[in-house]
Scaffold this active site. Structure first.
Site, PDB file in Angstrom:
ATOM      1  N   ARG A  29      -5.481  10.301  -1.541  1.00 35.81           N
ATOM      2  CA  ARG A  29      -4.944  10.628  -2.873  1.00 35.81           C
ATOM      3  C   ARG A  29      -6.081  10.822  -3.853  1.00 35.81           C
ATOM      4  O   ARG A  29      -6.051  11.707  -4.705  1.00 35.81           O
ATOM      5  CB  ARG A  29      -4.014   9.519  -3.361  1.00 35.81           C
ATOM      6  CG  ARG A  29      -2.691   9.501  -2.643  1.00 35.81           C
ATOM      7  CD  ARG A  29      -1.782   8.434  -3.199  1.00 35.81           C
ATOM      8  NE  ARG A  29      -2.237   7.087  -2.894  1.00 35.81           N
ATOM      9  CZ  ARG A  29      -2.622   6.183  -3.785  1.00 35.81           C
ATOM     10  NH1 ARG A  29      -2.589   6.455  -5.069  1.00 35.81           N
ATOM     11  NH2 ARG A  29      -3.037   4.988  -3.409  1.00 35.81           N
TER      12      ARG A  29
ATOM     13  N   HIS B  40       0.884  -1.166   0.000  1.00 38.48           N
ATOM     14  CA  HIS B  40       0.000   0.000   0.000  1.00 38.48           C
ATOM     15  C   HIS B  40       0.922   1.216   0.000  1.00 38.48           C
ATOM     16  O   HIS B  40       1.881   1.258   0.777  1.00 38.48           O
ATOM     17  CB  HIS B  40      -0.869  -0.025   1.257  1.00 38.48           C
ATOM     18  CG  HIS B  40      -2.016   0.930   1.204  1.00 38.48           C
ATOM     19  ND1 HIS B  40      -1.845   2.289   1.231  1.00 38.48           N
ATOM     20  CD2 HIS B  40      -3.343   0.721   1.100  1.00 38.48           C
ATOM     21  CE1 HIS B  40      -3.030   2.868   1.161  1.00 38.48           C
ATOM     22  NE2 HIS B  40      -3.955   1.949   1.068  1.00 38.48           N
TER      23      HIS B  40
END
Ligand SMILES: Cc1cc2nc3c(=O)[nH]c(=O)nc-3n(C[C@H](O)[C@H](O)[C@H](O)COP(=O)(O)OP(=O)(O)OC[C@H]3O[C@@H](n4cnc5c(N)ncnc54)[C@H](O)[C@@H]3O)c2cc1C
Length: 571
Positions: A258, A236
């Site tokens: 994000r 991740h």
């Protein structure tokens, strides 16, 4: 050695283990079922940690075919298509069971339908969730049902070896250690489920729960089983980097940051993602992880050696409202996510590889079944966020049904264990009490460095060869390292030794598979072979442990439902 007997022994109490127990009980209530778990039932494992949610094609406009295609394309055509098909169909059944039979509450739309959110890599918003605490809801409800149904529990019992019968061709049970008093217990069973949940905790930064140390995969290898796709370790991109003193380091800062427009900024204060991918920060997990790793390697790092995530340009109030949990998590560690910058680093999250198994969860060893993150083949080269908990619950249920039928069949007797195998397994665990000195912390740090530097996000042949050599030496170093306190009750140093034994062994399997795959595909990136694999020629790795060494073979993927370039949606 103390002995226990049960018809069905389930190792692990995550989504896979608990679903298996409940399904086996439903299918054959007369059987004795025992869930044995390293931690406390309902409190351990990664299913409980699921934040994002559960992928399932429910809404009008979505379909199992679409979910299947997303899974296959996300997995770079490497998944076993029959297993992926069971996953997407089974998820529809399981989510109804979770709600209507076991009492889970998931978030709903104003019209009463189940709310489904967007998740990376999917062409439809299909992730069912309960806020961002989905795993707690699922595990709490399943655990209550296990308690209510009188299923036997062995908590803080650690499985250390799968033991075959005297003839050597069927599983007789598992050797376990009762962590509370250090006693060895052989649990004799007609069927055993391996559901210990993998867990790539051999990397310096990692997300899984603390007790996971690849024990199940190590036991499977030692029992002679083949593991596939072991080179496929998912990172991740944004694990919290809060310093070496806190276990919060490595925990996930969610992808939505994000997605919402967060920036990644290197130690020199520059946004860098556009230099790697035109999608910038919204590129897929593997690409963003590689970009961050490259920045780190180039020395453009933050004080703790990572990069920054910055959200403040989106308005601190807005960030606080939208990402309450993440803002609080960062604040707990002294960081201001809403108004400042927070240090992040890629973190090892999930193992796509695992034990080769069939659609009914059987393995090549009669009497042994597998489900969840210990199994391989469902996700191929990449797991979609939201497909992990679907995998464990779908196949856990399948395993429960199959084991109940297996035990009822004439073929499943309680078998006598091979006494030599039992003694060898016990002696292997006793080994550190016969060694003097050494420091497990040094071994662990070396393991972290080796896997992070040479068998992690960016790989090369020289690096992997270095890792192979280092891991062989580390195995010897561990064997020469002792555990000073001989009191076995809650002897955590001893368990740390056993954890490292599993982690080093499985790291060797990862490295062997990564060396054998001279190409780049999904989570596996070889800098010396950066070209993506031709999907038509896709072949998966199989690693086994024979004659004290690892052997890796490649087997072609059978495109049983759809071939590369085609789609079930257009067929
Ligand atoms: C932080 C985090 C967030 C995640 N978010 C999502 C998400 O949003 N959506 C999604 O789909 N997936 C998510 N995942 C992945 C998901 O959690 C896993 O795919 C899935 O839950 C694994 O289920 P499991 O039953 O195989 O293993 P687990 O749930 O990990 O259970 C393993 C069990 O085995 C036990 N065990 C381990 N070793 C032994 C031993 N030697 N003897 C006996 N017992 C043992 C453990 O104590 C535990 O009870 C996330 C993972 C993490 C770490």
């Amino acid at each position: 050695m103390r002995r226990l007997q049960t018809d069905i022994l389930i190792l692990g109490s995550g989504g896979a283990g608990l679903f298996a127990a409940l399904h086996a009980h439903d299918a054959a209530p007369e059987l004795s079922i025992t869930v044995a778990v390293k931690g406390l039932l309902g409190k351990c494992g990664c299913t409980r940690m699921v934040q994002g949610g559960y992928n399932v094609a429910l809404a009008p406009g979505d379909s199992v075919e679409r979910h299947f295609m997303d899974t296959i394309e996300g997995g770079k055509w490497l998944p076993d298509q029959d297993l992926a098909w069971i996953l997407v169909n089974g998820a529809r059944e399981r989510i109804r069971e979770l709600e209507n039979r076991y009492g889970c509450f998931f978030d709903r739309n104003p019209d009463g339908s189940v709310h489904q959110k967007a998740f990376a890599g999917q062409t439809f918003d299909r992730t069912v969730h309960k806020g961002d605490l989905t795993g707690i809801e699922i595990i709490n409800r399943l655990a209550e049902q296990v308690w209510a149904h009188g299923i036997a529990r062995l908590e803080e019992y650690r499985a250390v070896e799968l033991i075959r019968d005297r003839a050597g061709d069927t599983l007789a049970g598992a050797l376990m250690i009762d962590v509370r008093n250090g006693e060895y217990v052989f649990v004799q069973a007609r069927a055993v489920l391996l559901a210990t949940g993998g867990g790539p905790t051999m990397y310096r930064y990692h997300t899984p729960s603390g007790e996971k140390s690849c024990d199940g995969l190590a036991m499977a290898l030692r029992a002679g089983l083949r593991l596939r796709d072991m080179e496929m370790v998912q990172f991740h991109p944004t694990g919290l980097l809060a310093g070496a003193h806190t276990r919060m380091t490595g925990t996930v800062l969610e992808e939505g940051l994000r997605g919402a427009g967060g920036y990644l900024v290197n130690g020199a204060g520059e946004r860098f993602m556009q230099g790697y991918d035109s999608r910038g920060e919204r590129a897929t997990r593997d690409i963003v992880s590689r970009a961050i790793f490259s920045e780190i390697r180039a020395g453009r790092t933050t004080p703790n050696g990572g990069v920054y995530i910055q959200m403040s340009h989106l308005g601190p109030e807005n960030v606080r409202r939208q990402f309450k949990g993440m803002v609080e998590r960062c604040a707990d560690c002294g960081f201001d996510l809403a108004g400042g910058r927070v240090e992040v680093v890629p973190t090892a999250h999930y193992m796509m590889g695992g034990v080769i198994f069939g659609p009914d969860c059987r393995t090549a060893l009669p009497g042994l079944f597998v489900a969840g993150e210990d199994s391989g083949g469902v996700h191929g080269a990449n797991r979609l966020g939201g497909n992990g908990v679907a995998n464990s619950t779908v196949f856990g249920g399948v395993a429960g049904d199959t084991m109940a039928a297996w035990v009822r069949s004439a073929g499943a007797a309680l078998l006598e264990p091979d006494p030599d195998a039992l003694e060898a397994a016990r002696a292997g665990c006793e080994h550190p009490f016969r060694q003097a000195g050494g420091d497990l912390g040094v071994v662990r740090e070396r393991l972290y460095d080796t896997m992070w530097d040479d068998a992690g996000i960016l790989r090369t042949e020289p690096g992997l060869r270095r890792a192979k050599q280092q891991l062989a030496e580390l195995g010897q170093q561990l064997q020469a390292t002792g555990v000073a306190t001989t009191d076995r009750a809650f002897n955590l140093t001893w368990h740390d030794w056993l954890n490292l034994r599993s982690l080093i062994f499985v790291s060797r399997a990862i490295t062997a598979a990564a060396l054998a795959r001279a190409d780049s595909c999904g989570a596996h990136f070889r800098e010396d072979f950066p070209q993506p694999t031709d999907p038509m020629a896709e072949a998966f790795t199989c690693v086994s442990w024979t004659n004290e060494q690892f052997t890796v073979t490649r087997e072609p993927v059978a495109f049983t439902r759809v071939g590369p370039g085609a789609s079930l949606l257009t067929a």
